[in-house]
Motif scaffolding. Structure first.
Motif, PDB file in Angstrom:
ATOM      1  N   ALA A 112       0.832  -1.196   0.000  1.00  8.72           N
ATOM      2  CA  ALA A 112       0.000   0.000   0.000  1.00  8.72           C
ATOM      3  C   ALA A 112       0.871   1.253   0.000  1.00  8.72           C
ATOM      4  CB  ALA A 112      -0.904   0.002   1.223  1.00  8.72           C
ATOM      5  N   ASP A 113       0.369   2.299  -0.632  1.00  8.66           N
ATOM      6  CA  ASP A 113       1.046   3.588  -0.592  1.00  8.66           C
ATOM      7  C   ASP A 113       0.897   4.187   0.804  1.00  8.66           C
ATOM      8  OD1 ASP A 113       1.564   3.319  -3.273  1.00  8.66           O
ATOM      9  OD2 ASP A 113       0.063   4.764  -3.912  1.00  8.66           O
ATOM     10  N   GLU A 114       1.848   5.014   1.181  1.00  6.20           N
ATOM     11  CA  GLU A 114       1.726   5.811   2.395  1.00  6.20           C
ATOM     12  C   GLU A 114       1.333   7.210   1.942  1.00  6.20           C
ATOM     13  OE1 GLU A 114       5.070   3.459   4.969  1.00  6.20           O
ATOM     14  OE2 GLU A 114       5.692   5.117   3.716  1.00  6.20           O
ATOM     15  N   ALA A 115       0.579   7.911   2.769  1.00 10.68           N
ATOM     16  CA  ALA A 115       0.061   9.211   2.363  1.00 10.68           C
ATOM     17  C   ALA A 115       0.515  10.310   3.303  1.00 10.68           C
ATOM     18  CB  ALA A 115      -1.465   9.165   2.320  1.00 10.68           C
ATOM     19  N   GLY A 116       0.934  11.417   2.723  1.00  9.18           N
ATOM     20  CA  GLY A 116       1.249  12.602   3.498  1.00  9.18           C
ATOM     21  C   GLY A 116      -0.050  13.308   3.836  1.00  9.18           C
ATOM     22  N   TYR A 117      -0.266  13.564   5.110  1.00 10.28           N
ATOM     23  CA  TYR A 117      -1.501  14.201   5.551  1.00 10.28           C
ATOM     24  C   TYR A 117      -1.402  15.708   5.323  1.00 10.28           C
ATOM     25  CZ  TYR A 117      -5.429  15.371   8.573  1.00 10.28           C
ATOM     26  OH  TYR A 117      -6.615  15.854   9.058  1.00 10.28           O
ATOM     27  N   HIS A 118      -2.198  16.220   4.418  1.00  2.19           N
ATOM     28  CA  HIS A 118      -2.213  17.645   4.067  1.00  2.19           C
ATOM     29  C   HIS A 118      -0.865  18.156   3.568  1.00  2.19           C
ATOM     30  CE1 HIS A 118      -6.299  18.361   5.388  1.00  2.19           C
ATOM     31  NE2 HIS A 118      -6.031  17.728   6.520  1.00  2.19           N
ATOM     32  N   PHE A 119      -0.091  17.299   2.904  1.00  2.00           N
ATOM     33  CA  PHE A 119       1.214  17.732   2.387  1.00  2.00           C
ATOM     34  C   PHE A 119       1.087  18.921   1.433  1.00  2.00           C
ATOM     35  CE2 PHE A 119       4.689  14.254   2.764  1.00  2.00           C
ATOM     36  CZ  PHE A 119       4.542  14.244   4.136  1.00  2.00           C
ATOM     37  N   GLY A 120      -0.022  19.053   0.742  1.00  2.00           N
ATOM     38  CA  GLY A 120      -0.199  20.177  -0.173  1.00  2.00           C
ATOM     39  C   GLY A 120      -0.158  21.520   0.529  1.00  2.00           C
ATOM     40  N   ASN A 121      -0.520  21.545   1.804  1.00  2.00           N
ATOM     41  CA  ASN A 121      -0.535  22.786   2.581  1.00  2.00           C
ATOM     42  C   ASN A 121       0.632  22.913   3.541  1.00  2.00           C
ATOM     43  OD1 ASN A 121      -3.006  23.571   1.442  1.00  2.00           O
ATOM     44  ND2 ASN A 121      -4.106  22.301   2.896  1.00  2.00           N
ATOM     45  N   GLU A 122       1.365  21.831   3.737  1.00  2.00           N
ATOM     46  CA  GLU A 122       2.455  21.836   4.710  1.00  2.00           C
ATOM     47  C   GLU A 122       3.677  22.586   4.198  1.00  2.00           C
ATOM     48  OE1 GLU A 122       2.223  20.967   7.688  1.00  2.00           O
ATOM     49  OE2 GLU A 122       0.666  19.438   7.809  1.00  2.00           O
ATOM     50  N   ARG A 123       4.371  23.220   5.129  1.00  2.00           N
ATOM     51  CA  ARG A 123       5.630  23.886   4.817  1.00  2.00           C
ATOM     52  C   ARG A 123       6.761  22.988   5.282  1.00  2.00           C
ATOM     53  NH1 ARG A 123       4.724  30.272   5.741  1.00  2.00           N
ATOM     54  NH2 ARG A 123       2.694  30.342   4.745  1.00  2.00           N
ATOM     55  N   PHE A 124       7.673  22.714   4.386  1.00  2.00           N
ATOM     56  CA  PHE A 124       8.810  21.854   4.696  1.00  2.00           C
ATOM     57  C   PHE A 124       9.992  22.740   5.079  1.00  2.00           C
ATOM     58  CE2 PHE A 124       5.941  19.226   2.371  1.00  2.00           C
ATOM     59  CZ  PHE A 124       6.027  18.011   3.024  1.00  2.00           C
ATOM     60  N   ARG A 125       9.936  23.191   6.333  1.00  2.00           N
ATOM     61  CA  ARG A 125      10.981  24.029   6.908  1.00  2.00           C
ATOM     62  C   ARG A 125      11.539  23.320   8.132  1.00  2.00           C
ATOM     63  NH1 ARG A 125       7.806  29.785   6.779  1.00  2.00           N
ATOM     64  NH2 ARG A 125       8.087  30.181   4.562  1.00  2.00           N
ATOM     65  N   LEU A 126      12.793  23.565   8.419  1.00  2.00           N
ATOM     66  CA  LEU A 126      13.464  22.970   9.560  1.00  2.00           C
ATOM     67  C   LEU A 126      12.630  23.147  10.831  1.00  2.00           C
ATOM     68  CD1 LEU A 126      16.086  21.533  10.418  1.00  2.00           C
ATOM     69  CD2 LEU A 126      17.019  23.784  10.927  1.00  2.00           C
ATOM     70  N   GLY A 127      12.364  22.026  11.520  1.00  2.00           N
ATOM     71  CA  GLY A 127      11.631  22.067  12.780  1.00  2.00           C
ATOM     72  C   GLY A 127      10.125  21.941  12.660  1.00  2.00           C
ATOM     73  N   GLU A 128       9.577  22.091  11.458  1.00  2.00           N
ATOM     74  CA  GLU A 128       8.125  21.951  11.271  1.00  2.00           C
ATOM     75  C   GLU A 128       7.718  20.494  11.425  1.00  2.00           C
ATOM     76  OE1 GLU A 128       5.730  24.277  10.657  1.00  2.00           O
ATOM     77  OE2 GLU A 128       7.159  25.946  10.679  1.00  2.00           O
ATOM     78  N   TYR A 129       6.445  20.270  11.717  1.00  2.00           N
ATOM     79  CA  TYR A 129       5.895  18.930  11.867  1.00  2.00           C
ATOM     80  C   TYR A 129       4.937  18.618  10.724  1.00  2.00           C
ATOM     81  CZ  TYR A 129       7.780  18.890  16.569  1.00  2.00           C
ATOM     82  OH  TYR A 129       8.638  18.912  17.641  1.00  2.00           O
ATOM     83  N   VAL A 130       4.983  17.373  10.249  1.00  2.00           N
ATOM     84  CA  VAL A 130       4.061  16.871   9.230  1.00  2.00           C
ATOM     85  C   VAL A 130       3.600  15.488   9.684  1.00  2.00           C
ATOM     86  CG1 VAL A 130       5.168  18.171   7.352  1.00  2.00           C
ATOM     87  CG2 VAL A 130       5.884  15.818   7.818  1.00  2.00           C
TER      88      VAL A 130
END
Length: 136
Positions: A99-117
Motif C-alpha cells: 500500500a502507498d503511504e500518504a502525506g496528511y495535508h502535504f499540499g498545505n504543509e511547509r517543509f521548513r526545519l523544525g516543522e511537523y508533518v
C-alpha cells in the motif's frame, strides 16, 4: 543481499527549487523522545513558501523520490505521487501490492526545519519532524 544506501542525485539538470528533505519520527506514545532513525528522505521541488511546487513536480515527476528508512530494514525507494483530491502519496518500487503511504495535508504543509508533518502509514497516522532541508 548487499544493497547500497540511498545516495541523492546530483543536481545538474533539475531546477534549483529541488530540495532534499529529511523527516524523523516525532514524539508520540511509542517514542516519547522521538526517533530520528525512523524516517523519510524526500527529493522534491519547493516553492517560495517551502511547499511542494506542483507545477515543477509535474515537469520532473521521475526526479521526485522518497526513501523510507527503518532501523534493521532495507531502505525502500519510491516516488512522490499526487493522489486524489490533491493529496500526496509515497509509492514504492516494490514487487507485490504494498500500500502507498500518504502525506496528511502535504499540499498545505511547509517543509521548513523544525516543522511537523504527518504520514498515514499501514499502522496509522504518525507525526514527523523536518530534520533538514538542503539544496541538491
Amino acid at each position: 543481499m548487499n544493497r547500497a544506501a540511498f545516495k541523492p542525485p546530483q543536481n545538474t539538470a533539475l531546477p534549483h527549487s529541488f530540495r532534499l528533505i529529511r523527516l524523523g519520527r516525532a514524539r508520540e506514545h511509542d517514542h516519547p523522545e522521538g526517533e530520528p532513525t525512523i524516517g523519510y528522505i524526500i527529493i522534491a521541488p519547493l516553492d517560495t513558501m517551502s511547499r511542494i511546487d506542483v507545477e515543477t513536480w509535474k515537469a520532473h515527476r521521475e526526479a521526485c523520490r522518497v526513501v523510507r528508512k527503518r532501523p534493521g530494514e532495507h531502505e525502500q525507494l519510491g516516488h512522490l505521487v499526487r493522489g486524489p483530491s490533491d493529496s500526496w502519496r509515497f509509492h514504492y518500487d516494490v514487487a507485490g501490492a504494498a500500500a502507498d503511504e500518504a502525506g496528511y495535508h502535504f499540499g498545505n504543509e511547509r517543509f521548513r526545519l523544525g516543522e511537523y508533518v504527518s504520514v498515514h502509514e499501514a499502522d496509522g497516522m504518525h507525526p514527523y519532524r523536518v530534520l533538514a532541508v538542503s539544496p541538491l
